[in-house]
Write a protein that holds these residues in place. Structure first.
Motif, PDB file in Angstrom:
ATOM      1  N   GLU A   6      32.208  59.478  -0.443  1.00 34.61           N
ATOM      2  CA  GLU A   6      33.368  59.176  -0.229  1.00 34.61           C
ATOM      3  C   GLU A   6      33.763  57.706  -0.356  1.00 34.61           C
ATOM      4  O   GLU A   6      34.893  57.340  -1.104  1.00 34.61           O
ATOM      5  CB  GLU A   6      33.618  59.564   1.311  1.00 34.61           C
ATOM      6  N   VAL A   7      32.937  56.783   0.107  1.00 30.81           N
ATOM      7  CA  VAL A   7      33.575  55.188   0.236  1.00 30.81           C
ATOM      8  C   VAL A   7      32.226  54.416  -0.211  1.00 30.81           C
ATOM      9  O   VAL A   7      31.334  54.800   0.349  1.00 30.81           O
ATOM     10  CB  VAL A   7      34.181  55.089   1.410  1.00 30.81           C
ATOM     11  N   VAL A   8      32.558  53.419  -0.900  1.00 37.29           N
ATOM     12  CA  VAL A   8      31.284  52.403  -0.965  1.00 37.29           C
ATOM     13  C   VAL A   8      31.887  50.897  -0.688  1.00 37.29           C
ATOM     14  O   VAL A   8      32.908  50.612  -1.012  1.00 37.29           O
ATOM     15  CB  VAL A   8      30.995  52.249  -2.618  1.00 37.29           C
ATOM     16  N   SER A  49      39.338  59.225  -9.457  1.00 40.68           N
ATOM     17  CA  SER A  49      37.973  59.199  -8.786  1.00 40.68           C
ATOM     18  C   SER A  49      38.180  59.853  -7.551  1.00 40.68           C
ATOM     19  O   SER A  49      39.377  59.589  -6.734  1.00 40.68           O
ATOM     20  CB  SER A  49      37.254  57.792  -8.586  1.00 40.68           C
ATOM     21  N   GLU A  50      37.159  60.687  -6.979  1.00 39.65           N
ATOM     22  CA  GLU A  50      37.075  61.227  -5.734  1.00 39.65           C
ATOM     23  C   GLU A  50      36.440  60.067  -4.580  1.00 39.65           C
ATOM     24  O   GLU A  50      36.481  60.450  -3.276  1.00 39.65           O
ATOM     25  CB  GLU A  50      36.415  62.370  -5.476  1.00 39.65           C
ATOM     26  N   CYS A  51      35.879  59.098  -5.297  1.00 37.55           N
ATOM     27  CA  CYS A  51      35.216  58.304  -4.395  1.00 37.55           C
ATOM     28  C   CYS A  51      36.060  56.892  -4.125  1.00 37.55           C
ATOM     29  O   CYS A  51      36.540  56.324  -5.428  1.00 37.55           O
ATOM     30  CB  CYS A  51      33.709  57.796  -4.776  1.00 37.55           C
ATOM     31  N   SER A  52      35.993  56.123  -3.074  1.00 32.95           N
ATOM     32  CA  SER A  52      36.796  54.863  -3.037  1.00 32.95           C
ATOM     33  C   SER A  52      36.146  53.903  -2.781  1.00 32.95           C
ATOM     34  O   SER A  52      34.864  53.824  -2.417  1.00 32.95           O
ATOM     35  CB  SER A  52      37.769  54.986  -2.002  1.00 32.95           C
ATOM     36  N   ILE A  53      36.398  52.662  -2.801  1.00 35.05           N
ATOM     37  CA  ILE A  53      35.806  51.457  -2.288  1.00 35.05           C
ATOM     38  C   ILE A  53      36.596  50.812  -1.331  1.00 35.05           C
ATOM     39  O   ILE A  53      37.686  50.901  -1.228  1.00 35.05           O
ATOM     40  CB  ILE A  53      35.582  50.321  -3.588  1.00 35.05           C
ATOM     41  N   ILE A  54      35.744  50.131  -0.500  1.00 30.34           N
ATOM     42  CA  ILE A  54      36.542  49.582   0.549  1.00 30.34           C
ATOM     43  C   ILE A  54      35.986  48.064   0.896  1.00 30.34           C
ATOM     44  O   ILE A  54      34.539  47.792   0.766  1.00 30.34           O
ATOM     45  CB  ILE A  54      36.255  50.057   2.067  1.00 30.34           C
TER      46      ILE A  54
END
Length: 157
Positions: A6-8, A49-54
């Protein structure tokens, strides 16, 4: 049991500078939230994308720029590279690997593939094989992103 990444977390030294970079690169800003002087979280999602960065302040103890090799899958490596260049992002030339596969980073037995090594050949894969053509770019802190061309995913992907 299903699992989705989900998030990197991406470690950066200057939150505002990173925010400007990812906006410029065409990532979608999802949230920018602060809680006092010690915490700020900024979340972006790459196009489609279905994956986000934070990233932000108080998010991680990792050294800024320590992310080395997040893959962004694209259907047209040359058009994707040109889009980023047009947005003012410095992107490597398109390349393919002399051995057929490009591995970036280090393994238990040492270097898997020299990231800047002689195994890179100029231009896209000669047959435009899926998973065979690449380009790279980095954010202002040196976090490395890899564009990889995939027109048809391998079965089960």
């Amino acid at each position: 049991m299903g699992m989705k990444l989900e998030v990197v977390i991406v470690s950066v030294s200057d939150v505002d500078r990173a925010k400007q970079f990812y906006e410029k690169a065409g990532f979608r800003l999802d949230i920018d939230v602060s809680a006092g002087d010690d915490f700020r979280g900024v979340q972006f999602t790459p196009p489609d994308s279905e994956c986000s960065i934070i990233f932000g302040k108080g998010m991680t103890a990792a050294a800024p720029g320590s992310l080395d090799g997040l893959y962004l899958i694209v259907s047209d490596i040359e058009a994707s590279r040109q889009d980023l260049v047009g947005r003012g992002i410095e992107v490597s030339e398109v390349f393919h690997d002399a051995g057929g596969l490009f591995f970036h980073g280090h393994g238990a037995d040492g270097i898997i593939h020299e990231a800047e090594g002689s195994g890179r050949l100029a231009g896209p894969h000669p047959e435009r094989a899926d998973y065979g053509s690449y380009a790279t770019f980095s954010d202002p802190d040196g976090n490395v992103w890899i564009l990889q061309e995939v027109r048809q995913r391998a079965p089960g992907r």
